[in-house]
Motif scaffolding. Structure first.
Motif, mmCIF file in Angstrom:
data_model
loop_
_atom_site.group_PDB
_atom_site.id
_atom_site.type_symbol
_atom_site.label_atom_id
_atom_site.label_comp_id
_atom_site.label_asym_id
_atom_site.label_seq_id
_atom_site.Cartn_x
_atom_site.Cartn_y
_atom_site.Cartn_z
ATOM 1 N N ASP A 207 -11.709 -6.553 -0.193
ATOM 2 C CA ASP A 207 -11.764 -6.295 1.255
ATOM 3 C C ASP A 207 -10.421 -6.588 1.914
ATOM 4 O OD1 ASP A 207 -11.761 -9.036 1.001
ATOM 5 O OD2 ASP A 207 -13.696 -9.354 1.977
ATOM 6 N N TYR A 208 -9.361 -6.040 1.294
ATOM 7 C CA TYR A 208 -8.003 -6.126 1.853
ATOM 8 C C TYR A 208 -7.485 -7.569 1.910
ATOM 9 C CZ TYR A 208 -9.257 -1.401 3.294
ATOM 10 O OH TYR A 208 -9.676 -0.083 3.309
ATOM 11 N N SER B 9 -1.033 -6.390 7.600
ATOM 12 C CA SER B 9 -1.639 -5.061 7.698
ATOM 13 C C SER B 9 -0.911 -4.184 8.717
ATOM 14 C CB SER B 9 -3.121 -5.180 8.096
ATOM 15 O OG SER B 9 -3.251 -5.839 9.342
ATOM 16 N N LEU C 35 -0.422 -12.070 3.682
ATOM 17 C CA LEU C 35 -0.915 -10.712 3.887
ATOM 18 C C LEU C 35 -0.486 -10.163 5.235
ATOM 19 C CD1 LEU C 35 -4.524 -11.556 2.733
ATOM 20 C CD2 LEU C 35 -2.964 -10.100 1.433
ATOM 21 N N MET D 205 -1.995 -4.249 -5.898
ATOM 22 C CA MET D 205 -3.013 -3.759 -4.966
ATOM 23 C C MET D 205 -3.187 -2.265 -5.128
ATOM 24 S SD MET D 205 -1.293 -3.467 -1.156
ATOM 25 C CE MET D 205 -1.509 -5.198 -0.790
ATOM 26 N N SER E 30 0.838 -1.197 0.000
ATOM 27 C CA SER E 30 0.000 0.000 0.000
ATOM 28 C C SER E 30 0.871 1.245 0.000
ATOM 29 C CB SER E 30 -0.932 0.000 1.217
ATOM 30 O OG SER E 30 -0.172 -0.024 2.420
ATOM 31 N N ARG F 29 0.344 -2.149 4.496
ATOM 32 C CA ARG F 29 -0.231 -3.392 3.977
ATOM 33 C C ARG F 29 0.692 -4.003 2.927
ATOM 34 N NH1 ARG F 29 -5.332 -4.580 5.527
ATOM 35 N NH2 ARG F 29 -6.441 -2.939 6.673
ATOM 36 N N SER G 226 -5.011 7.960 5.486
ATOM 37 C CA SER G 226 -4.134 6.865 5.894
ATOM 38 C C SER G 226 -3.116 7.359 6.914
ATOM 39 C CB SER G 226 -3.402 6.309 4.668
ATOM 40 O OG SER G 226 -2.462 7.275 4.191
ATOM 41 N N ASN H 233 -4.514 2.026 -1.166
ATOM 42 C CA ASN H 233 -4.946 1.845 0.221
ATOM 43 C C ASN H 233 -4.964 0.380 0.637
ATOM 44 O OD1 ASN H 233 -7.164 0.900 -1.162
ATOM 45 N ND2 ASN H 233 -8.635 2.342 -0.273
ATOM 46 N N GLY H 234 -4.638 -0.521 -0.304
ATOM 47 C CA GLY H 234 -4.559 -1.945 -0.011
ATOM 48 C C GLY H 234 -5.881 -2.673 -0.043
ATOM 49 N N ARG H 235 -6.960 -1.963 -0.351
ATOM 50 C CA ARG H 235 -8.280 -2.595 -0.301
ATOM 51 C C ARG H 235 -8.497 -3.560 -1.462
ATOM 52 N NH1 ARG H 235 -14.203 0.497 -0.294
ATOM 53 N NH2 ARG H 235 -15.469 -1.386 -0.607
ATOM 54 N N TYR H 236 -8.130 -3.136 -2.668
ATOM 55 C CA TYR H 236 -8.371 -3.949 -3.854
ATOM 56 C C TYR H 236 -7.084 -4.661 -4.256
ATOM 57 C CZ TYR H 236 -12.687 -1.313 -4.102
ATOM 58 O OH TYR H 236 -13.900 -0.764 -3.806
#
Length: 587
Positions: free
Chosen positions: A193-194, A152, A150, A172, A134, A139, A505, A175-178
């Motif tokens: 969802d990360y 975080s 993974l 990714m 991220s 992340r 962030s 923000n690391g979400r997708y």
């Protein structure tokens, strides 16, 4: 230190090449490549770096890592992690946090720009591949074996998701979400969802995925494959379209600017490919020899690129400008194709928690470099295609009308301009235009606003330099300088409509995409952001945008564009005749 190869070997000689069936012939300003020699020729496999390209990390088979802190001008060997068969690398937006992995070996992370390294010993050894990180570095996702690892919390602890054998490529959102991942000789997976749950995107197709890269918000994804072509998704990896304008090659790496417009792909067969319009057309670059290109890097802005050869040096250049068509006796046939894609059935993979420990590893040995320049010739490739895809998901909540009691006091901001209320004091601020985006900076907050169509393509600014939206469009917001983990409200005025909220962030960065309200009337409006900067000062920012077709041109905004051009001509500068379109990636 081994002596450098002679200039006649290292310099790339410009020659015109022909590629059967690649479309039209046209010319473009060739990129001038500078040889970035390290202490020796290496089998380059990956290059990663900060968003602006200041801090870079290079990885090659069978050698030490190398690092640059001056945008690639000079490089130093990093002795701490040792000599290994490095496989992949990724960094945070500012270059402070890094992750590198080894083919059939360990994973290392750094939190101080690559000065010292931590061996992630609890991950063990595996056939790791291209990692993702991220923008704030917190992340990390690493494909290897039949799973994706993974973290975080900057690599302090890890979880494991089992997908399928030989996971080989990953990207990714900032923000690391997708996250999107592919397997070598397998299929494609995505998570929104990360990495908690995953959707299997291909039921039967087997491809050899070698690399992936995405816009900062994760909506547009490019992927390379062996013995195939470059693939593109405009819906977070749900559906994919082949870049039919490109020939089948042994593609090794792809990079994209944060808006998805500038794309850079390299092939083992000796070609480098660039597109300045999100893959609609391509230029093929090749030198006088068949050189195996394996590594690629591009800045977030898409203005600088680096390519690495297997058994040679790194080469760096500015991204080539859009081509200017020349008269040719060649007959060109343009093929129009229509592709309809559907979303594959969703499946969820289980997750397992893995404990982690850390150990510090020291580094670094200084080094120097020598530069030379050359050019590559190009063959332009074009096609016209139409692709039907599902609508990219909106990151934030749906717009909702709000009364004046909850709406912020918004600064005045006529179309094409911006204003701010900083700690209760209103002032106008300058607006610049870059890559079809409106950019403002005030009180430590830099904001970039652009439009995205319902199909995920960037929307060009109109003739007056304004952001003009239509029904079904999205408005994309990226900003930095906000207070960590604080909410930023996003509104549309004049009738106050809350589009949603973003959360800054750990680096103070926010990014999101919002649907244009269906109730929005045609005319001029203000996009308004309410938040607190990293110094604790409340700020309300307003940027003038338009909705619907223009009734007439604006003299004011034409002047904003014309003045810099006039000054440039007066100074004797040469401007490109065709402006490059714009796109992080994004997050």
């Amino acid at each position: 230190m081994k002596p450098r190869r002679s200039v006649s070997r290292a310099v790339l000689i410009a020659v015109i090449v022909s590629m059967v069936g690649l479309g039209v012939s046209s010319t473009s300003a060739a990129p001038v490549w500078t040889t970035r020699a390290t202490d020796q020729a290496r089998d380059w496999i990956a290059v990663a770096g900060s968003s602006d390209g200041t801090t870079l990390i290079g990885a090659a088979f069978g050698t030490t890592l190398v690092r640059s802190t001056d945008s690639g001008a000079t490089w130093s060997s990093i002795s701490g992690p040792g000599t290994r068969d490095w496989r992949g690398a990724a960094t945070s937006a500012n270059g402070r946090y890094m992750v590198v992995d080894v083919a059939n070996g360990p994973v290392y992370t750094s939190s101080n720009y690559g000065v010292s390294w931590t061996h992630q010993s609890t991950l063990g050894d595996a056939w790791w591949s291209q990692p993702g990180m991220s923008s704030d570095g917190s992340r990390i996702a690493i494909p290897g074996g039949n799973y994706v690892k993974l973290s975080s919390d900057y690599g302090a602890t890890w979880t494991s998701v089992t997908l399928e054998p030989s996971m080989s490529a990953l990207t990714m959102s900032s923000n690391g979400r997708y996250i999107v991942a592919g397997a070598y000789g397998g299929t494609m997976w995505s998570s929104s969802d990360y990495g908690a749950t995953w959707v299997h995107r291909e039921a039967s197709t087997s491809r050899y995925y070698t690399s992936m890269d995405s816009t900062s918000d994760g909506s547009i994804v490019y992927a390379t494959t062996l013995y195939d072509t470059v693939l593109k998704s405009t819906d977070y990896g749900a559906t994919w379209t082949q870049m039919s304008a490109l020939p089948n090659q042994t593609y090794r790496y792809v990079q994209t600017s944060t808006d998805g417009q500038n794309v850079f792909a390299v092939a083992q067969d000796g070609y480098l490919f660039t597109s300045y319009n999100a893959g609609a057309t391509w230029q093929a670059w090749k030198d006088d020899q068949i050189r195996p290109w394996f590594a690629a890097y591009m800045t977030d802005a898409g203005d600088s690129i680096i390519a690495g050869q297997f058994g040679d040096y790194l080469y760096q250049a500015s991204f080539p400008v859009a081509p200017t068509t020349t008269t040719s006796t060649t007959t060109t046939t343009t093929t129009t194709t229509t592709t309809t894609t559907t979303v594959a059935p969703a499946t969820t993979a289980p997750t397992t928690t893995v404990a982690v420990g850390q150990s510090a590893i020291a580094t670094i040995a200084p080094g120097t470099t020598v530069a030379s320049t050359s050019g590559l010739s190009n063959q332009s490739i074009s096609t016209t295609s139409s692709t039907t895809t599902t609508l990219a998901p909106v990151i934030t909540a749906a717009p909702s009308s709000s009364d004046a009691a909850t709406a912020p006091d918004a600064p005045s901001a006529p179309l094409g301009s911006a204003g701010a209320i900083v700690d209760g004091e209103e002032s106008s601020i300058a607006v610049s235009r870059s890559n079809n985006s409106l950019v403002t900076s005030t009180a430590g907050i830099t904001t970039t606003v652009s439009g995205v169509s319902s199909t995920g393509e960037a929307i060009a600014l109109d003739a007056d330099g304004n952001l003009r939206l239509q029904d079904g469009d999205f408005i994309q917001v990226q900003a930095s300088g906000y207070s960590t983990n604080e909410p930023i409200e996003v509104w549309m005025f004049s009738t106050p409509t809350k589009l949603g909220e973003l959360t800054a962030s750990d680096e103070g960065i926010v990014s999101g995409r919002f649907a244009v309200p269906a109730s929005l009337e045609k005319g001029n409006h203000r996009l308004v952001l309410k938040g607190v900067n990293n110094g604790g000062t409340p700020i309300v920012l307003g940027i003038g945008v338009a909705f619907g077709a223009a009734a007439k041109t604006s003299t004011t905004t034409r002047v904003l564009i014309a003045v810099p051009i006039t000054l440039a001509v007066a100074a004797g500068l040469i401007l490109p005749t065709t402006a490059r379109r714009r796109r992080k990636r994004a997050a």
